[in-house]
Design a protein around this motif. Sequence first.
Motif, PDB file in Angstrom:
ATOM      1  N   HIS A 162      58.413   7.993  26.976  1.00 48.10           N
ATOM      2  CA  HIS A 162      58.370   8.248  25.355  1.00 48.10           C
ATOM      3  C   HIS A 162      56.989   7.866  24.909  1.00 48.10           C
ATOM      4  CE1 HIS A 162      62.206   9.019  23.697  1.00 48.10           C
ATOM      5  NE2 HIS A 162      62.674   8.212  24.557  1.00 48.10           N
ATOM      6  N   GLN A 163      56.385   6.864  25.718  1.00 49.81           N
ATOM      7  CA  GLN A 163      54.925   6.469  25.257  1.00 49.81           C
ATOM      8  C   GLN A 163      53.913   7.610  25.631  1.00 49.81           C
ATOM      9  OE1 GLN A 163      53.541   2.853  26.870  1.00 49.81           O
ATOM     10  NE2 GLN A 163      55.369   1.720  25.954  1.00 49.81           N
ATOM     11  N   GLN A 164      54.285   8.253  26.793  1.00 53.26           N
ATOM     12  CA  GLN A 164      53.268   9.309  27.126  1.00 53.26           C
ATOM     13  C   GLN A 164      53.419  10.388  26.489  1.00 53.26           C
ATOM     14  OE1 GLN A 164      53.741  10.425  31.543  1.00 53.26           O
ATOM     15  NE2 GLN A 164      52.230  11.975  31.319  1.00 53.26           N
ATOM     16  N   GLN A 165      54.741  10.748  25.952  1.00 56.11           N
ATOM     17  CA  GLN A 165      55.105  11.826  25.328  1.00 56.11           C
ATOM     18  C   GLN A 165      54.342  11.661  23.750  1.00 56.11           C
ATOM     19  OE1 GLN A 165      57.658  12.109  22.699  1.00 56.11           O
ATOM     20  NE2 GLN A 165      57.435  14.327  22.130  1.00 56.11           N
ATOM     21  N   GLN A 166      54.455  10.705  23.352  1.00 50.91           N
ATOM     22  CA  GLN A 166      53.841  10.277  22.062  1.00 50.91           C
ATOM     23  C   GLN A 166      52.458  10.174  22.133  1.00 50.91           C
ATOM     24  OE1 GLN A 166      55.524   6.381  21.122  1.00 50.91           O
ATOM     25  NE2 GLN A 166      57.738   7.444  20.556  1.00 50.91           N
ATOM     26  N   TRP A 167      51.925   9.780  23.336  1.00 51.65           N
ATOM     27  CA  TRP A 167      50.576   9.747  23.321  1.00 51.65           C
ATOM     28  C   TRP A 167      49.899  11.275  23.269  1.00 51.65           C
ATOM     29  CZ3 TRP A 167      46.772  11.842  26.654  1.00 51.65           C
ATOM     30  CH2 TRP A 167      45.408  11.355  26.707  1.00 51.65           C
ATOM     31  N   GLU A 168      50.316  12.035  24.295  1.00 49.27           N
ATOM     32  CA  GLU A 168      49.902  13.376  24.215  1.00 49.27           C
ATOM     33  C   GLU A 168      50.118  14.066  22.791  1.00 49.27           C
ATOM     34  OE1 GLU A 168      51.653  15.571  27.301  1.00 49.27           O
ATOM     35  OE2 GLU A 168      50.689  14.119  28.876  1.00 49.27           O
ATOM     36  N   GLN A 169      51.252  13.814  22.116  1.00 51.02           N
ATOM     37  CA  GLN A 169      51.532  14.476  20.731  1.00 51.02           C
ATOM     38  C   GLN A 169      50.412  13.743  19.753  1.00 51.02           C
ATOM     39  OE1 GLN A 169      55.434  13.669  19.396  1.00 51.02           O
ATOM     40  NE2 GLN A 169      55.145  14.515  17.278  1.00 51.02           N
ATOM     41  N   LYS A 170      50.018  12.697  20.019  1.00 54.37           N
ATOM     42  CA  LYS A 170      49.122  11.866  18.978  1.00 54.37           C
ATOM     43  C   LYS A 170      47.673  12.619  19.378  1.00 54.37           C
ATOM     44  CE  LYS A 170      47.649   8.623  16.003  1.00 54.37           C
ATOM     45  NZ  LYS A 170      48.275   9.091  14.675  1.00 54.37           N
ATOM     46  N   ARG A 171      47.432  12.743  20.617  1.00 58.94           N
ATOM     47  CA  ARG A 171      45.956  13.188  20.835  1.00 58.94           C
ATOM     48  C   ARG A 171      45.964  14.828  20.245  1.00 58.94           C
ATOM     49  NH1 ARG A 171      41.466  12.572  23.477  1.00 58.94           N
ATOM     50  NH2 ARG A 171      40.529  14.579  24.363  1.00 58.94           N
ATOM     51  N   GLY A 179      41.480   7.571  23.360  1.00 63.53           N
ATOM     52  CA  GLY A 179      40.969   7.741  24.724  1.00 63.53           C
ATOM     53  C   GLY A 179      41.269   9.362  25.305  1.00 63.53           C
ATOM     54  N   GLU A 180      40.766   9.137  26.484  1.00 62.31           N
ATOM     55  CA  GLU A 180      40.882  10.471  27.304  1.00 62.31           C
ATOM     56  C   GLU A 180      41.967  10.817  27.818  1.00 62.31           C
ATOM     57  OE1 GLU A 180      38.881  13.147  26.825  1.00 62.31           O
ATOM     58  OE2 GLU A 180      37.712  11.911  25.290  1.00 62.31           O
ATOM     59  N   SER A 181      42.842   9.644  28.750  1.00 64.55           N
ATOM     60  CA  SER A 181      43.803   9.856  29.465  1.00 64.55           C
ATOM     61  C   SER A 181      45.051   8.636  28.906  1.00 64.55           C
ATOM     62  CB  SER A 181      43.334   9.406  30.984  1.00 64.55           C
ATOM     63  OG  SER A 181      42.850   7.998  31.158  1.00 64.55           O
ATOM     64  N   PHE A 182      46.244   8.993  29.498  1.00 66.93           N
ATOM     65  CA  PHE A 182      47.419   8.090  29.264  1.00 66.93           C
ATOM     66  C   PHE A 182      47.276   6.667  29.965  1.00 66.93           C
ATOM     67  CE2 PHE A 182      51.541   6.939  30.224  1.00 66.93           C
ATOM     68  CZ  PHE A 182      52.175   6.350  29.165  1.00 66.93           C
ATOM     69  N   ALA A 183      47.866   5.564  29.260  1.00 67.38           N
ATOM     70  CA  ALA A 183      47.909   4.274  30.102  1.00 67.38           C
ATOM     71  C   ALA A 183      49.193   3.507  29.609  1.00 67.38           C
ATOM     72  CB  ALA A 183      46.639   3.463  29.903  1.00 67.38           C
ATOM     73  N   TYR A 184      50.382   3.268  30.385  1.00 65.58           N
ATOM     74  CA  TYR A 184      51.579   2.759  30.083  1.00 65.58           C
ATOM     75  C   TYR A 184      51.405   1.287  29.728  1.00 65.58           C
ATOM     76  CZ  TYR A 184      56.215   0.619  30.645  1.00 65.58           C
ATOM     77  OH  TYR A 184      57.344   0.068  30.242  1.00 65.58           O
TER      78      TYR A 184
END
Length: 748
Positions: free
Chosen positions: A499-508, A666-671
């Motif tokens: 969820h966090q990664q999907q939300q991070w990419e969606q937010k970017r 940021g440029e990359s996802f961090a859990y």
Amino acid sequence: MTRFTPRHEKFEVEFYDVSLPSFFCKDTTSSEGDFSHVLSIKTAMDLGIEIAQTRVTLMLACEQLKEASLISKLRNLADAGIRVYLLLGDEKANQRAIDTLSGRCLIRTGIKQQGALLIRDHATSDAHATLLTSCAPLRQTEQLAWATTLEPEQIEDAFRSFCKLFWEHASGEYLQQNRNKACTAHPDGHVITNHSHHLSGALHDCVSDTLATLIAVSGDDFAAPSDEFQLLMQSQSADIKAKARTGVALSESAIPVLMFSQNGHWLLPDQTDLSNANWCLNLSDLQSAQLYKAFNEVFEHAAWQFKDDLTLRDLSPWQQVRFIDSPDTIRTIEFARKIQLTDIHAETIDSFLNDDVRDLASPYTYWQKNALAHVIDYDVVIHPPYCPANAQLDGIYQKWETIEKNWQQQIDSLAALMAKIERQQNGVADKLKGFIKGFLLGQAQSAKGLQQELATLKNWAASKASPAEREQYRQNLHVLSQKIKNRAVDTNQELEKAHQQQQWEQKRTELQTAHTDAFVLLKKAKDDLTSLETTSNQRLTQIEQQFARTWCEAVNALSDKQLKTVLSNDTLGTSNERSALAKPTTEAAECRRSDLIGIGVEQAKALKANVKEHIWKKDFKALDRALANHLQAKNKLSRDLDDAKKTVERSQSQLSHTEQKLREHGESFAYKAKSLALDKQLGLNNNNTDFMHFNWPAEDLPATGTELRALQQKRYLVVFNEAQLSLARKDAQRLNACIVCDKESINA
């Protein structure tokens, strides 16, 4: 498998040598004697005949006169001129006789009496007197009473006693019809009696010497101080139990009340009341001899004779007896009786199986007055001990049921958690599956093993296991719960990470889109400002032209009077010109209207200032509207320029903001792991310690097939067949219970 069933038993008991308590034995070989040959039995008819024989006077004393035929006889006698004297008891009880006979007879009332007395023609040579031991015939036709004829001397005694009671003791007198008055005294003064035993309360003293030296008594002994005399009682007497002894006999025939002693012999009323008047008789020698002889004959042949110190062997079958403690009950001795005993319940299961029927029935086969027989054949059903009907299952079952329920609840909770995890994993959205594809593949393999372990624990029964096995299974449950909890935690973490990664990419993506949109908006705002600045001079020229047109139209619309008013205050021109304009010539006015049309905005404002406000607003609305429209148009042009500049500034600020957000994202996802409480992850309200905690009951359940019940702090172990006894004995000792049977199942 042998079921328990009640034992049907038969046995015989002999009672020949049983010593009987004191009793009255009925003599069936002889017939009873009676007193009818020495004492007459009077009826109402007999008394009516005696009354009818009166020639001069009649005296009748009784407690109650109620018999209609006798009242009629007395009325006829009085109507014939015969003097009738009546001495009665209570007025209300004798109201019928008083209603009929008052005014005809001399009636006095208020004397309580026992027995009755009738004297006729006492002062003549034909004097006759009858003493009755009861006034029953004077009350009802069918009633009887013992009676005796008095001797001359006894007649005189009775007459004087009657007169004494009549004249000196009565409380009411009836000389006229139903009119009561106070009693008058005897015309010759006080009455002198020969003896006082007839008078109220005098009998006790008169018979005291007799009671002290009694020889024989029939009816009642009046609580004699000694019992050294023969006593003949009626078999229906209520005093038999108190007076039963050697020398007492019971007669089934009616007997008078007689007393024989060394100091006088008496015939007394059937019901003697020592506090009232008693019509009794102190017997003469002749009367005493006759009655005493009759008494001995009746006593000797009385139906029931007192017996003592006998055994059943001494009495023949069919003999009737009355025991002195229950003399009103007649019992018959039989040679053999058959008795069906009330069912007997053995105290213990071993007693039911092994004890002899005679021992079990001994509390019920003792000698009894209600079952008199030489031999008794008993028939009885022996039951095993039964569990009380209102006994309930022992609390140990509830404890184990609670434990089993708690165990199953733990299993069901873990199964529910497993199902929740499966739904969680199966319900992962397609857009998230790509993030945890490898994790889901590994979880599918481990789930099968966990389900098998759950099934094993669910099919296990704690109540049927040993203490060591219970502890082992509790540990197994604890380990399994940790595995399932860890699986839940891992699933939650992987899903949270996805969820966090999907939300991070969606937010970017959203931030990048916002940055592009801000850049486009800034470019458009700058283009709009440039265009507005380019066209502002042209718009200003159009505003001035629009003012000139509307002003010209407004001036041309002015009347001469309005024109004169505005020109009189006009600051345009010289004084001579204003003086010339004052002359109202048409040519001059038109010349000045032309000059007024060509003025500019500032001159128009000056012209407005020289006219009073209310006049200007009222008479020069068109001129005022031209000035107002000009001002509004210039102000709008100024506002449009300011708004365009502000839009450029805002767009520039928004573009800077989106750039800053992109840098921060940021440029990359961090859990980022979250701290989740374990009970919330598992959907449980209790903590981990309580979740796996079990308080095993201190006692194990009895063997399968038996049943432990309890009532009022006492336990009963119910068995249903003999095969259960071996284990039941051990369980009963361990559980402190009595071994019993179930009544409904045995008697089904």
